[in-house]
Write a protein that holds these residues in place. Structure first.
Motif, PDB file in Angstrom:
ATOM      1  N   ALA A 175       1.071  -1.257   0.120  1.00 53.13           N
ATOM      2  CA  ALA A 175       0.002  -0.003  -0.149  1.00 53.13           C
ATOM      3  C   ALA A 175       0.623   1.277   0.199  1.00 53.13           C
ATOM      4  N   ALA A 176      -0.326   2.609   0.020  1.00 52.32           N
ATOM      5  CA  ALA A 176       1.351   3.891  -0.506  1.00 52.32           C
ATOM      6  C   ALA A 176       0.328   4.919   0.128  1.00 52.32           C
ATOM      7  N   THR A 177       0.940   5.487   0.769  1.00 49.37           N
ATOM      8  CA  THR A 177       0.257   6.419   1.715  1.00 49.37           C
ATOM      9  C   THR A 177       1.286   8.147   1.809  1.00 49.37           C
ATOM     10  N   TRP A 178       0.831   9.529   1.404  1.00 50.14           N
ATOM     11  CA  TRP A 178       1.695  10.422   0.903  1.00 50.14           C
ATOM     12  C   TRP A 178       2.221  11.056   2.793  1.00 50.14           C
ATOM     13  N   ARG A 179       0.599  10.279   4.003  1.00 53.64           N
ATOM     14  CA  ARG A 179       0.177  11.168   4.524  1.00 53.64           C
ATOM     15  C   ARG A 179       1.558  10.671   6.312  1.00 53.64           C
ATOM     16  N   GLY A 180       3.180   9.109   5.572  1.00 50.05           N
ATOM     17  CA  GLY A 180       3.704   9.591   6.079  1.00 50.05           C
ATOM     18  C   GLY A 180       4.445   7.799   6.737  1.00 50.05           C
ATOM     19  N   VAL A 181       5.191   8.004   7.759  1.00 43.82           N
ATOM     20  CA  VAL A 181       5.534   6.207   8.079  1.00 43.82           C
ATOM     21  C   VAL A 181       4.608   6.118   8.769  1.00 43.82           C
ATOM     22  N   THR A 182       3.098   5.143   8.304  1.00 50.66           N
ATOM     23  CA  THR A 182       1.932   4.909   9.529  1.00 50.66           C
ATOM     24  C   THR A 182       1.469   2.805   9.589  1.00 50.66           C
ATOM     25  N   SER A 183       1.302   3.149  10.910  1.00 51.30           N
ATOM     26  CA  SER A 183       0.628   1.823  10.287  1.00 51.30           C
ATOM     27  C   SER A 183      -0.813   1.399  10.912  1.00 51.30           C
ATOM     28  N   SER A 184      -1.673   3.005  10.235  1.00 56.35           N
ATOM     29  CA  SER A 184      -2.565   2.735  10.219  1.00 56.35           C
ATOM     30  C   SER A 184      -3.283   2.645   8.675  1.00 56.35           C
ATOM     31  N   ALA A 185      -4.182   1.394   8.645  1.00 58.57           N
ATOM     32  CA  ALA A 185      -4.500   0.974   6.990  1.00 58.57           C
ATOM     33  C   ALA A 185      -5.703   1.901   6.562  1.00 58.57           C
ATOM     34  N   GLY A 186      -6.001   2.332   7.214  1.00 56.77           N
ATOM     35  CA  GLY A 186      -7.218   3.808   6.921  1.00 56.77           C
ATOM     36  C   GLY A 186      -6.095   4.769   6.365  1.00 56.77           C
ATOM     37  N   SER A 187      -5.145   5.071   6.584  1.00 57.39           N
ATOM     38  CA  SER A 187      -4.393   6.326   6.094  1.00 57.39           C
ATOM     39  C   SER A 187      -3.951   5.914   4.419  1.00 57.39           C
ATOM     40  N   TYR A 188      -3.469   4.764   4.478  1.00 56.17           N
ATOM     41  CA  TYR A 188      -2.824   4.329   3.233  1.00 56.17           C
ATOM     42  C   TYR A 188      -4.203   5.022   1.286  1.00 56.17           C
TER      43      TYR A 188
END
Length: 122
Positions: A96-109
């Motif tokens: 998965a990819a996100t621009w929100r930072g290094v996170t373990s939250s699936a909802g942030s991807y």
């Protein structure tokens, strides 16, 4: 960005597998990348994540010391090296990819690949 995960398969406990995730579309290096997994009958859970540079990583306690996430921005790919595999690692693995930072939250991807199945036999 489009993500394509590969590398899953059947392996005996104690063995190793290397998953790969190929990215296309938007600039890959702009995104933080993560791996998640979902076992049958269970919710999707965080496995590992890395910054855009690969210089900082985050791991779930259950895989720490056994799994390694790495990225190659030149090749638009991120890998998950899995060693000392256990039957409880059996799951479909998603990148998965996100621009929100290094996170373990699936909802942030923001973007997800289709998943690749890893089966670890005892």
């Amino acid at each position: 960005v489009q993500l394509q995960a590969s590398g899953g398969g059947l392996v005996q406990a104690g063995g190793s597998l290397r998953l790969s995730c190929a990215a296309s579309g938007r600039t890959f290096s702009n995104y933080f990348m993560g791996w998640f997994r979902q076992a049958p009958g269970k919710e999707r859970e965080f496995v590992a994540a890395t910054t855009w540079s690969g210089g900082s990583t985050l791991y779930a306690d259950s895989v720490k010391g056994r799994f390694t996430i790495a990225r190659d921005n030149a090749k638009n790919s991120v890998t998950l090296q899995m060693n000392s595999l256990k039957p409880e690692d059996t799951a479909v693995y998603y990148c998965a990819a996100t621009w929100r930072g290094v996170t373990s939250s699936a909802g942030s991807y923001n973007y997800w690949g289709q998943g690749t199945l890893v089966t670890v036999s005892s």
